[in-house]
Design a protein around this motif. Structure first.
Motif, PDB file in Angstrom:
ATOM      1  N   ARG A   1      42.472  19.562 -43.833  1.00 50.44           N
ATOM      2  CA  ARG A   1      42.373  20.543 -42.750  1.00 50.44           C
ATOM      3  C   ARG A   1      41.012  21.206 -42.632  1.00 50.44           C
ATOM      4  NH1 ARG A   1      47.626  23.499 -44.954  1.00 50.44           N
ATOM      5  NH2 ARG A   1      46.771  25.319 -43.870  1.00 50.44           N
ATOM      6  N   LEU A   2      40.105  20.866 -43.527  1.00 47.98           N
ATOM      7  CA  LEU A   2      38.769  21.452 -43.447  1.00 47.98           C
ATOM      8  C   LEU A   2      38.049  20.997 -42.182  1.00 47.98           C
ATOM      9  CD1 LEU A   2      37.071  21.321 -46.971  1.00 47.98           C
ATOM     10  CD2 LEU A   2      37.628  23.341 -45.628  1.00 47.98           C
ATOM     11  N   PRO A   3      37.324  21.869 -41.491  1.00 48.57           N
ATOM     12  CA  PRO A   3      36.528  21.439 -40.328  1.00 48.57           C
ATOM     13  C   PRO A   3      35.359  20.573 -40.773  1.00 48.57           C
ATOM     14  CG  PRO A   3      36.118  23.758 -40.840  1.00 48.57           C
ATOM     15  CD  PRO A   3      37.267  23.325 -41.714  1.00 48.57           C
ATOM     16  N   THR A   4      34.978  19.619 -39.935  1.00 50.47           N
ATOM     17  CA  THR A   4      33.900  18.687 -40.280  1.00 50.47           C
ATOM     18  C   THR A   4      32.513  19.248 -39.993  1.00 50.47           C
ATOM     19  OG1 THR A   4      34.050  17.655 -38.088  1.00 50.47           O
ATOM     20  CG2 THR A   4      35.397  16.713 -39.849  1.00 50.47           C
ATOM     21  N   GLY A   5      32.451  20.424 -39.427  1.00 49.58           N
ATOM     22  CA  GLY A   5      31.154  21.003 -39.090  1.00 49.58           C
ATOM     23  C   GLY A   5      30.592  21.934 -40.142  1.00 49.58           C
ATOM     24  N   LEU A   6      31.166  21.922 -41.319  1.00 50.14           N
ATOM     25  CA  LEU A   6      30.652  22.783 -42.386  1.00 50.14           C
ATOM     26  C   LEU A   6      29.251  22.342 -42.804  1.00 50.14           C
ATOM     27  CD1 LEU A   6      33.847  23.065 -44.613  1.00 50.14           C
ATOM     28  CD2 LEU A   6      32.822  24.890 -43.254  1.00 50.14           C
ATOM     29  N   PRO A   7      28.407  23.267 -43.251  1.00 53.84           N
ATOM     30  CA  PRO A   7      27.046  22.901 -43.675  1.00 53.84           C
ATOM     31  C   PRO A   7      27.072  21.908 -44.841  1.00 53.84           C
ATOM     32  CG  PRO A   7      27.263  25.284 -43.420  1.00 53.84           C
ATOM     33  CD  PRO A   7      28.641  24.721 -43.324  1.00 53.84           C
ATOM     34  N   LEU A   8      26.136  20.963 -44.820  1.00 56.00           N
ATOM     35  CA  LEU A   8      26.050  19.991 -45.904  1.00 56.00           C
ATOM     36  C   LEU A   8      25.720  20.656 -47.230  1.00 56.00           C
ATOM     37  CD1 LEU A   8      24.231  16.909 -44.345  1.00 56.00           C
ATOM     38  CD2 LEU A   8      26.573  17.029 -45.195  1.00 56.00           C
ATOM     39  N   ALA A   9      25.050  21.796 -47.189  1.00 48.03           N
ATOM     40  CA  ALA A   9      24.762  22.511 -48.422  1.00 48.03           C
ATOM     41  C   ALA A   9      26.041  22.921 -49.143  1.00 48.03           C
ATOM     42  CB  ALA A   9      23.921  23.753 -48.121  1.00 48.03           C
ATOM     43  N   VAL A  10      27.142  23.044 -48.408  1.00 48.84           N
ATOM     44  CA  VAL A  10      28.431  23.396 -48.986  1.00 48.84           C
ATOM     45  C   VAL A  10      29.207  22.155 -49.403  1.00 48.84           C
ATOM     46  CG1 VAL A  10      30.647  24.529 -48.550  1.00 48.84           C
ATOM     47  CG2 VAL A  10      28.541  25.525 -47.652  1.00 48.84           C
ATOM     48  N   THR A  11      29.186  21.114 -48.586  1.00 49.73           N
ATOM     49  CA  THR A  11      30.095  19.981 -48.774  1.00 49.73           C
ATOM     50  C   THR A  11      29.493  18.800 -49.530  1.00 49.73           C
ATOM     51  OG1 THR A  11      29.443  19.045 -46.630  1.00 49.73           O
ATOM     52  CG2 THR A  11      31.307  20.578 -46.659  1.00 49.73           C
ATOM     53  N   ALA A  12      28.190  18.565 -49.417  1.00 46.61           N
ATOM     54  CA  ALA A  12      27.598  17.312 -49.913  1.00 46.61           C
ATOM     55  C   ALA A  12      27.840  17.087 -51.402  1.00 46.61           C
ATOM     56  CB  ALA A  12      26.101  17.277 -49.607  1.00 46.61           C
ATOM     57  N   ASN A  13      27.590  18.093 -52.217  1.00 46.20           N
ATOM     58  CA  ASN A  13      27.725  17.931 -53.662  1.00 46.20           C
ATOM     59  C   ASN A  13      29.091  18.360 -54.181  1.00 46.20           C
ATOM     60  OD1 ASN A  13      25.095  16.927 -54.057  1.00 46.20           O
ATOM     61  ND2 ASN A  13      24.261  19.004 -54.096  1.00 46.20           N
ATOM     62  N   LEU A  14      29.960  18.822 -53.295  1.00 42.63           N
ATOM     63  CA  LEU A  14      31.272  19.302 -53.719  1.00 42.63           C
ATOM     64  C   LEU A  14      32.397  18.364 -53.331  1.00 42.63           C
ATOM     65  CD1 LEU A  14      33.022  21.584 -54.918  1.00 42.63           C
ATOM     66  CD2 LEU A  14      33.060  22.620 -52.639  1.00 42.63           C
ATOM     67  N   ILE A  15      32.334  17.801 -52.135  1.00 44.54           N
ATOM     68  CA  ILE A  15      33.438  16.989 -51.624  1.00 44.54           C
ATOM     69  C   ILE A  15      33.093  15.510 -51.782  1.00 44.54           C
ATOM     70  CG2 ILE A  15      34.817  16.411 -49.597  1.00 44.54           C
ATOM     71  CD1 ILE A  15      34.376  19.218 -48.582  1.00 44.54           C
ATOM     72  N   HIS A  16      33.948  14.790 -52.483  1.00 48.57           N
ATOM     73  CA  HIS A  16      33.767  13.355 -52.684  1.00 48.57           C
ATOM     74  C   HIS A  16      34.910  12.553 -52.064  1.00 48.57           C
ATOM     75  CE1 HIS A  16      30.542  14.468 -55.422  1.00 48.57           C
ATOM     76  NE2 HIS A  16      31.393  15.250 -56.069  1.00 48.57           N
TER      77      HIS A  16
END
Length: 457
Positions: free
Chosen positions: A79-94
Motif C-alpha cells: 500500500r505504500l505510494p510509489t512517489g516516495l523519495p528514493l532517499a527513503v526507499t532505495a536502501n530500505l525496500i528490496h
C-alpha cells in the motif's frame, strides 16, 4: 385514586417512587432509537490496521519497515505510494513487487529481461538515465546526480543515455546568431558547448558493465542548432579518463556523436590494455583512416571481441591497419565495416588477413564499393577459413564473375551459416550459394542434436 378534571371516568395512576419513574423514562427513550440494519461489528477496523495505515501515511518521515513483523511488512509494501523519495526507499525496500509497481506506474513499456530480470535495477537505472538526459550544465544542480550515487551504486549495471543537453547561455545564443549572420561555422569551436562530465558518476559505479552514449539532442524541432550536436574535445577527454578508471566495463557504445580521428585516438589511448572491455561500438561517426589505425592498435592490445565501425569514413589505409591487426589477433569475433569506403584495395587486404585468422566469425563489408577483385580473394577465404560463419557483401558491385568466384569457394565450405549477397549484382549465383548455406545450417542443426546435453553443476 384520582378523578379526572373533566368529571368523566376516572383513570387509575399508580403512585411511583422516583427511581421507578426514571427507569420508566429511560425505557421509553430507549425504545425510540432507530438502528442501522447495515451496521456490523466487522466494519470497525482493527487497531493493527489503523496502526499500519498510520505507518504508511507517515512513512517518509518515519520509515520503520524493518521493525514490523513479516506479514505486516507485506501489507505496508503493498500500500505504500510509489512517489516516495528514493532517499527513503532505495536502501530500505528490496521487495521486487514494490519496485514493479514503481516501474509500471511510471513507464508504459517495462521489459526487465534487459535489466537482469530485476525490477529495482530497472527503476534505478532508468531513473538515473532520465536525470542525465535532462541535465543542463551550469543550470541543473549537479547534486541531483551525485546524491543518487549512494542510492543506486549497487544496482546500476548498464546506462543508456541517448541525449546530452548543452549549456544554455544568453551570450552563447547571441554569439551563435552572429555566426549565423556571417554564414560561417568555424566559430562554433569557440563556443562553450561542453556537456555534463560523467567522470565522477562512472567511477563511483563499481558494477557498471555497459555504457551506451549519444551526444546530441532528440526532438529539438524548430530549435535546431549545430552546437546541439557537438561532442567537444573536452567532452571526449573527460569521458576517456573516466573509461580508463571504469575497470569492470565490458561494453562501450558511443554512436552518432561526430567522433573524428582525433577523438578516436584519445579514446583508444585510454582503452589500451583495458582489463574487461569486449565490445566497442563507434558506428555512425566521422572516423577516417587515422582513427582506424588507432583502433588497429587497440585490437592487438585489448581483449576486444566485437568491433562495430558502421557508417564512418574509413578508406583502404584504415582497412589495411585493421587487416594487419586481424592477422595477429586471437580474440576478435565480429567486425562491422558496413557503409565505409574501403574499396577493393581495402577488401583484398582484409581477405588476406582472413586466410590466417582463425577466430573471426562475422565480417560485414556491405556498401563499401567492392567489386570482383575482392570476391576473387574471398573465394580463397571460403575455401580455407573454417571459422567464419557470417559474411555480408550486400550493396556492392561484385558482378556475375564475382558471384561465380564465390560459388567456387563455397564448394567445400561447411562452416558458413549466413551469406548476404543482396544487391551485390551476382545474379543467379546468389541462389546456388544460398542453397549451400542452407545445407550448412541443416548440418549444424543435426550436429547440435547429436551433442550430449550439458551437465548441470
Amino acid at each position: 385514586m384520582e378523578q379526572s378534571a373533566a368529571g368523566g371516568s376516572s383513570t387509575v395512576i399508580p403512585s411511583l417512587y422516583p427511581s421507578q419513574a426514571k427507569l420508566a423514562a429511560d425505557s421509553y427513550h430507549t425504545g425510540r432509537v432507530i438502528e442501522d440494519p447495515k451496521w456490523s461489528l466487522a466494519t470497525v477496523s482493527h487497531l493493527t490496521e489503523l496502526c499500519l495505515q498510520h505507518i504508511i501515511d507517515n512513512f517518509e518521515n518515519n520509515p520503520i519497515l524493518n521493525h514490523l513483523l513479516p506479514e505486516h511488512q507485506r501489507k505496508v509494501l503493498d500500500r505504500l505510494p510509489t512517489g516516495l523519495p528514493l532517499a527513503v526507499t532505495a536502501n530500505l525496500i528490496h521487495n521486487e513487487d514494490y519496485w514493479k509497481r514503481c516501474c509500471t506506474e511510471r513507464w508504459q513499456v517495462c521489459d526487465i529481461s534487459n535489466y537482469g530480470n530485476r525490477w529495482k535495477q530497472m527503476f534505478l537505472e532508468r531513473h538515473l538515465e532520465s536525470i542525465l538526459k535532462s541535465f543542463i550544465p551550469n543550470t541543473t544542480d549537479p547534486n541531483q546526480v551525485l546524491d543518487l550515487i549512494p542510492l543506486c551504486k549497487d544496482y546500476v549495471r548498464k546506462l543508456e543515455v541517448d541525449q546530452f543537453l548543452p549549456p544554455v547561455k544568453v551570450d552563447q545564443k547571441e554569439e551563435m546568431n552572429d555566426l549565423s549572420h556571417t554564414g560561417s561555422d568555424s566559430g562554433l569551436d569557440e563556443v562553450s558547448v561542453h556537456h555534463y562530465d560523467l567522470g565522477a558518476l562512472i567511477i563511483a559505479l563499481p558494477h557498471l558493465e555497459e555504457l551506451h552514449l549519444t551526444y546530441g539532442v532528440k526532438d529539438c524541432g524548430m530549435n535546431f542548432e549545430w552546437n546541439l550536436f557537438r561532442f567537444t574535445y573536452q567532452d571526449c577527454s573527460n569521458l576517456a579518463v573516466a573509461l580508463k578508471m571504469c575497470h569492470n566495463l565490458k561494453v562501450f557504445k558511443l554512436t552518432r556523436s561526430k567522433v573524428d580521428d582525433e577523438k578516436t585516438e584519445l579514446l583508444v589511448h585510454n582503452l589500451l590494455d583495458h582489463p574487461c572491455l569486449v565490445e566497442l561500438n563507434l558506428s555512425h561517426n566521422l572516423i577516417r583512416d587515422k582513427g582506424a589505425q588507432a583502433l588497429g592498435k587497440l585490437i592487438n592490445r585489448s581483449k576486444l571481441e566485437i568491433l562495430d565501425l558502421c557508417n564512418n569514413q574509413i578508406h583502404h589505409l584504415g582497412a589495411q591497419a585493421l587487416a594487419q591487426a586481424l592477422a595477429k589477433n586471437f580474440t576478435l569475433t565480429s567486425l562491422n565495416l558496413r557503409l565505409n569506403c574501403v574499396e577493393d584495395e581495402g577488401g583484398e587486404v582484409i581477405g588476406r588477413a582472413l586466410l590466417t585468422n582463425t577466430t573471426l566469425k562475422s565480417i560485414h563489408l556491405g556498401s563499401n564499393n567492392l567489386s570482383g577483385a575482392t570476391a576473387m580473394l574471398f573465394s580463397k577465404v571460403l575455401a580455407q577459413n573454417t571459422a567464419l560463419t557470417s559474411i555480408n557483401f550486400s550493396c556492392n558491385h561484385l558482378g556475375p564473375d564475382g558471384g561465380k568466384q564465390l560459388l567456387e569457394g563455397m564448394a567445400d565450405n561447411k562452416a558458413l551459416l549466413e551469406f548476404d549477397l543482396r544487391l551485390a549484382e551476382v545474379d543467379q549465383e546468389a541462389e546456388y550459394i544460398q542453397q549451400m548455406v542452407w545445407a550448412n545450417q541443416e548440418a549444424a542443426r543435426l550436429r547440435s542434436l547429436q551433442q550430449p546435453p550439458a551437465k548441470l553443476l
